[in-house]
Design an enzyme around this catalytic site. Structure first.
Site, PDB file in Angstrom:
ATOM      1  N   ARG A 260       0.864  -1.181   0.000  1.00  0.00           N
ATOM      2  CA  ARG A 260       0.000   0.000   0.000  1.00  0.00           C
ATOM      3  C   ARG A 260       0.899   1.230   0.000  1.00  0.00           C
ATOM      4  NH1 ARG A 260      -1.898   3.508   4.089  1.00  0.00           N
ATOM      5  NH2 ARG A 260      -4.035   4.277   3.838  1.00  0.00           N
ATOM      6  N   LEU A 261       0.838   2.009  -1.069  1.00  0.00           N
ATOM      7  CA  LEU A 261       1.660   3.207  -1.179  1.00  0.00           C
ATOM      8  C   LEU A 261       0.916   4.347  -0.496  1.00  0.00           C
ATOM      9  CD1 LEU A 261       2.971   2.872  -4.851  1.00  0.00           C
ATOM     10  CD2 LEU A 261       3.821   1.817  -2.744  1.00  0.00           C
ATOM     11  N   ASP A 262       1.245   4.551   0.768  1.00  0.00           N
ATOM     12  CA  ASP A 262       0.524   5.494   1.613  1.00  0.00           C
ATOM     13  C   ASP A 262       0.729   6.933   1.139  1.00  0.00           C
ATOM     14  OD1 ASP A 262      -0.867   6.268   4.163  1.00  0.00           O
ATOM     15  OD2 ASP A 262       1.093   7.184   4.552  1.00  0.00           O
ATOM     16  N   ALA A 263      -0.382   7.675   1.024  1.00  0.00           N
ATOM     17  CA  ALA A 263      -0.346   9.113   0.704  1.00  0.00           C
ATOM     18  C   ALA A 263       0.530   9.412  -0.509  1.00  0.00           C
ATOM     19  CB  ALA A 263       0.144   9.906   1.919  1.00  0.00           C
ATOM     20  N   VAL A 264       0.539   8.499  -1.466  1.00  0.00           N
ATOM     21  CA  VAL A 264       1.500   8.584  -2.568  1.00  0.00           C
ATOM     22  C   VAL A 264       1.249   9.782  -3.480  1.00  0.00           C
ATOM     23  CG1 VAL A 264       0.212   7.103  -4.167  1.00  0.00           C
ATOM     24  CG2 VAL A 264       2.719   7.158  -4.263  1.00  0.00           C
TER      25      VAL A 264
END
Length: 607
Positions: A260-264
């Site tokens: 999960r690419l957080d706040a990408v």
């Protein structure tokens, strides 16, 4: 506290890892991969730095391919793919590491209903319930160890957060930055307080810039998108990129295969821009996609971008080069809108537009998460008065509203902080049985739309607003992050008189049934049907099965006919095992039908 990450190589272009790989040591395939990586990096950095970084990344890929566990061909997706989202310590038991307790719960209660476990940040942290990471390389000792994560990966696919955008202000990395240590001088983004930042899109009310004092006494103002304890990383420095890619390789080595690419969306910054969705951010996602799929063909990237739908789906790229999955952020608030208004027309119009670009992309469909229910995705879909009515209902039901600042500095709603169960409560709900039925009806929708469903653990367990947690911690998001005793949960979910029992058993049954329906494969065709505004209905089809899924979003009984195209005049509901007369169907309050052709006897004979 240790000043640097223990197990992460200090990847500095000026350091020992800056030497390039000799081309004659690479296979033809790896040379081609290096060219692809260098092409992306050349759009971000000067040619010499791009070349050195590409060589280093290819060497790491080569090493990781030989060490990474479970390197298997991409198996594709099916209706059996379901994600459970949880903190490592949502469930606890005295004398056990929470990761052990979680594993025990999953194996005893969830093995036949989910395939993937998204363990929310399990690293040492200073704030934001794990998203202000102090040490990317370690499992937070009170939770367990990497050994527990690896064991969990033997039975489930593991999804973990790659918190790319920022690092804790109390981390070893940031301490090294303040000291000016080699490889860390450009870790953070220094900005003049006089810079024009008026166009920057903000997800918070806090100040964008936070002052810090370096070890030499220099005062700097640093970019802090999400608050003063979360210092944004400076990806204009290849040193920073390499440090985070080294973290990515570490996770791959420990059996994590879904990221999960957080706040990408906020990854690349520059003054004078909106600071969101920049082309450089998309280039970085393409780079990460190349890396993870080179190491594991079954690896999956998920982008977390809580923005309006058209902006959100940009992260599919061309269907082959960016995210495999994007969070379907419009679904939670729009589904809530349908239930509050008792009218599915807006939801149906939007759902009929859902498209992906290839067989290698799909949506992650969810209603609740560890965060609130974002309302930015409603922009351009519902009227301001409709949103205000939803907000009133949330407040009436004990929820909180979190805000952000728009371009003009105005305070505007950002998310609704409430459990999805309590968000659905209303004046017509007579008792807990009504509320459980209404909640389960809402949960059927992400299970029937194209994509992979993700279920938050507090939804599965029937949790209500944790108002005491909000009071204790002073954080609105605590409302749906309660910590629970494992033995009490087991008892409640097996006691037929409890609310948790109604929700857990009902939702488990739906998940179990969904996994057996070929027509609910993410790539199966989907037609949104306009039968009645009070009903949400789709027809899902694949060569093996046609399924008509219908849910009543109201408290009323309705008698209607259902379209028989692809379904005989008699249908069989796979949920309640009853034969349905398609010409006259009585649908009770919040009732759910998943109907396939034929009657009970015919379907029994097929089995």
């Amino acid at each position: 506290m240790k000043r640097s990450l223990l197990n992460v190589r200090k990847a500095s272009l000026a350091g020992e890892y800056s030497r390039n790989i000799h081309k004659n040591t690479l296979t033809v395939g790896m040379q081609a991969l290096e060219k692809q990586i260098q092409s992306i990096l050349s759009s971000l950095y000067p040619p010499e730095e791009a070349g050195k970084a590409a060589g280093l990344l290819v060497r790491w890929i080569d090493e990781a391919r030989s060490l990474s566990p479970n390197r298997i061909p991409d198996p594709g997706w099916s209706s059996r793919d379901i994600v459970l989202v949880t903190y490592a310590d949502t469930l606890s038991r005295k004398g056990q590491y929470p990761l052990q307790t979680l594993s025990e719960f999953l194996m005893s209660r969830c093995e036949d209903i989910v395939s993937t476990i998204h363990v929310l940040p399990f690293f040492p942290y200073s704030s934001d319930d794990g998203f202000a990471v102090e040490d990317f390389s370690s499992v937070n000792p009170p939770l367990g160890s990497w050994r527990h994560i690896e064991r969990l990966s033997q039975n489930f696919r593991i999804m973990a957060d790659l918190v790319l955008n920022h690092v804790s202000s109390r981390s070893g990395w940031f301490a090294s930055y303040l000291k000016g240590e080699e490889g860390f001088q450009n870790l953070a983004i220094e900005v003049s307080p006089q810079a024009d930042l008026s166009r920057i899109v903000r997800p918070r009310e806090t100040s964008l810039l936070t002052p810090f004092v370096k070890a030499d006494g220099t005062r700097v103002h640093l970019w802090t998108t999400f608050g003063p304890d979360q210092v944004d990383l400076n990806y204009q420095s290849p040193d920073v990129l390499l440090k985070m890619m080294d973290v990515l390789f570490l996770y791959l080595r420990h059996g994590i295969s879904m990221f999960r690419l957080d706040a990408v969306a906020y990854l690349w910054k520059c003054s004078g821009s909106a600071g969101i969705h920049l082309k450089e951010t998309h280039a970085l996602i393409k780079l990460i996609r190349l890396i993870v799929t080179a190491v594991r063909k079954d690896a999956i990237l998920v982008t977390e971008t809580n923005v309006p739908h058209e902006e959100n789906i940009q992260y599919f790229g061309d269907g082959e080069d960016e995210a495999h999955l994007v969070y379907n952020f419009t679904l939670p608030p729009l589904l809530l809108h349908a239930f509050i208004y008792g009218d599915t027309r807006t939801l149906s119009r939007w759902a009929s537009t859902l498209r992906t670009l290839s067989g290698h992309t799909t949506f992650l469909n969810f209603t609740a998460s560890h965060d609130g229910i974002g309302v930015r995705p409603l922009e351009g879909i519902v009227e301001p008065d409709e949103l205000r009515r939803i907000i009133r209902r949330i407040r009436e039901n004990g929820g909180k509203i979190s805000y952000r600042r728009d371009f003009n500095g105005n305070r505007v709603p950002y998310e609704l902080n409430i459990t999805y169960i309590d968000a659905l409560n209303g004046p017509e709900t007579r008792n807990e049985a009504d509320l459980a039925r209404r909640f389960l009806a809402s949960q059927s929708v992400p299970l029937i739309l194209p994509g992979i469903p993700a279920v938050y653990i507090h939804s599965l367990l029937g949790s209500r607003n944790w108002l005491e947690g909000v009071r204790q911690r002073g954080i609105a998001r605590a409302i749906n992050r309660e910590k629970l005793d494992m033995d009490e949960v087991n008892q409640a979910t097996q006691c037929s008189d409890s609310f948790r029992f109604r929700v857990f058993q009902g939702l488990s049954k739906m998940l179990r049934t969904r996994r057996e329906q070929p027509a609910l494969d993410p790539q199966a065709s989907c037609e949104v049907l306009k039968i009645d505004p009070r009903l949400f209905a789709v027809r899902r089809s694949c060569p093996q099965q046609t399924l008509l899924a219908v849910v009543n979003v109201t408290y009323q009984n309705w008698i209607t006919s259902l379209p028989a195209d692809g379904i005989s005049q008699k249908g069989f509901c796979v949920l309640n095992k009853k034969t349905i007369d398609m010409n006259r169907v009585e649908i009770g309050p919040h009732e759910i039908f998943w109907i396939q052709p034929g009657c009970l006897e015919e379907n029994s004979n097929e089995k």
